[in-house]
Design a protein around this motif. Structure first.
Motif, PDB file in Angstrom:
ATOM      1  N   LYS A 144       0.817  -1.216   0.000  1.00  0.00           N
ATOM      2  CA  LYS A 144       0.000   0.000   0.000  1.00  0.00           C
ATOM      3  C   LYS A 144       0.853   1.270   0.000  1.00  0.00           C
ATOM      4  O   LYS A 144       0.349   2.359   0.133  1.00  0.00           O
ATOM      5  CB  LYS A 144      -0.916   0.014   1.219  1.00  0.00           C
ATOM      6  CG  LYS A 144      -1.861  -1.156   1.287  1.00  0.00           C
ATOM      7  CD  LYS A 144      -3.270  -0.694   1.275  1.00  0.00           C
ATOM      8  CE  LYS A 144      -4.261  -1.771   1.536  1.00  0.00           C
ATOM      9  NZ  LYS A 144      -4.423  -2.749   0.522  1.00  0.00           N
ATOM     10  N   SER A 145       2.159   1.101  -0.100  1.00  0.00           N
ATOM     11  CA  SER A 145       3.055   2.256  -0.037  1.00  0.00           C
ATOM     12  C   SER A 145       4.182   2.080  -1.033  1.00  0.00           C
ATOM     13  O   SER A 145       4.635   0.967  -1.286  1.00  0.00           O
ATOM     14  CB  SER A 145       3.631   2.383   1.364  1.00  0.00           C
ATOM     15  OG  SER A 145       4.615   3.379   1.397  1.00  0.00           O
ATOM     16  N   GLU A 146       4.646   3.176  -1.573  1.00  0.00           N
ATOM     17  CA  GLU A 146       5.840   3.149  -2.420  1.00  0.00           C
ATOM     18  C   GLU A 146       7.097   3.124  -1.553  1.00  0.00           C
ATOM     19  O   GLU A 146       8.164   2.808  -2.008  1.00  0.00           O
ATOM     20  CB  GLU A 146       5.877   4.378  -3.328  1.00  0.00           C
ATOM     21  CG  GLU A 146       4.801   4.361  -4.389  1.00  0.00           C
ATOM     22  CD  GLU A 146       4.886   3.156  -5.303  1.00  0.00           C
ATOM     23  OE1 GLU A 146       5.984   2.804  -5.767  1.00  0.00           O
ATOM     24  OE2 GLU A 146       3.827   2.540  -5.544  1.00  0.00           O
ATOM     25  N   GLY A 147       6.957   3.460  -0.276  1.00  0.00           N
ATOM     26  CA  GLY A 147       8.113   3.525   0.606  1.00  0.00           C
ATOM     27  C   GLY A 147       9.020   4.681   0.244  1.00  0.00           C
ATOM     28  O   GLY A 147       8.920   5.252  -0.832  1.00  0.00           O
ATOM     29  N   ARG A 148       9.867   5.051   1.154  1.00  0.00           N
ATOM     30  CA  ARG A 148      10.885   6.062   0.889  1.00  0.00           C
ATOM     31  C   ARG A 148      12.186   5.313   0.676  1.00  0.00           C
ATOM     32  O   ARG A 148      12.509   4.396   1.431  1.00  0.00           O
ATOM     33  CB  ARG A 148      11.043   6.990   2.096  1.00  0.00           C
ATOM     34  CG  ARG A 148       9.889   7.909   2.310  1.00  0.00           C
ATOM     35  CD  ARG A 148      10.210   8.964   3.388  1.00  0.00           C
ATOM     36  NE  ARG A 148      11.117   8.529   4.416  1.00  0.00           N
ATOM     37  CZ  ARG A 148      10.740   8.156   5.639  1.00  0.00           C
ATOM     38  NH1 ARG A 148       9.494   8.173   5.998  1.00  0.00           N
ATOM     39  NH2 ARG A 148      11.628   7.790   6.530  1.00  0.00           N
ATOM     40  N   VAL A 164       9.456   1.140   4.415  1.00  0.00           N
ATOM     41  CA  VAL A 164       8.287   1.605   5.153  1.00  0.00           C
ATOM     42  C   VAL A 164       8.581   1.324   6.621  1.00  0.00           C
ATOM     43  O   VAL A 164       9.121   0.275   6.967  1.00  0.00           O
ATOM     44  CB  VAL A 164       7.006   0.877   4.699  1.00  0.00           C
ATOM     45  CG1 VAL A 164       5.803   1.394   5.441  1.00  0.00           C
ATOM     46  CG2 VAL A 164       6.811   1.039   3.197  1.00  0.00           C
TER      47      VAL A 164
END
Length: 184
Positions: free
Chosen positions: A99-103, A118
């Protein structure tokens, strides 16, 4: 004059279209948990008690009053659960990498590649950083009786414990000088 304006407008639209086509695609590794190296790890062979969200325990990490299980779910969840005995509190946290692209980052205190990451934290003491290839765990202010089992190594760093859950290669990359290895 109208021809020049028409050509300029066509050129401008073509450049916009090229710019839209050159946008970087979403990282497919994050969106397909079946490709994650973490999913392929053997993990702990016994069946410890896990939260409902968890599917499989990959490692146990202990330090001071913390006794935690690093776990994964093939749906894309990466988590940490256990107990903090000094205050008799259950510790549980997880993130959903799909659900996230992450940093893209490498948390302080760890070596290795910069990956989409994440993170989650339990107060100021426990931090969990998840990537598709590894889990990085930091427990601040605890150094007594460090222990890991399963797919993890750890090292005492700056008054706390850093642990890496992942393949042997990920462990070597992220904590090349790990002093806490399986079984103690």
């Amino acid at each position: 004059m109208i021809d020049r304006l028409a050509r300029a407008a066509t050129t401008f639209l073509a450049l916009l279209a090229l710019g839209a086509c050159s946008a970087p695609p979403a990282n497919p590794l994050l969106k397909d948990p079946a490709q994650w190296p973490l999913i392929k790890l053997k993990g702990l062979i016994d069946n410890p008690k896990l939260p409902d969200e968890a599917e499989r325990a990959l490692a146990q990490v202990k330090v001071g009053s913390y006794d935690m299980l690093a776990w994964i779910n093939s749906s894309g969840l990466c988590g940490l659960s256990g107990s903090e005995w000094s205050v008799h509190t259950d510790v549980s946290m997880y993130v959903d990498l799909t659900k996230s692209e992450g940093r893209s980052e490498r948390p302080e205190g760890f070596s290795g590649p910069v990956e989409p990451t994440v993170s989650s934290a339990y107060g100021t003491k426990v931090s969990l950083f998840c990537t598709p290839t590894r889990m990085l765990i930091r427990v601040s202010g605890e150094t007594s009786q460090p222990f890991v089992s399963g797919e993890a190594v750890a090292q005492l760093v700056n008054g706390g414990l850093n642990a890496v859950v992942g393949s042997a290669e990920a462990q070597r990359e992220s904590l090349p000088r790990a002093t806490v290895t399986r079984g103690g």
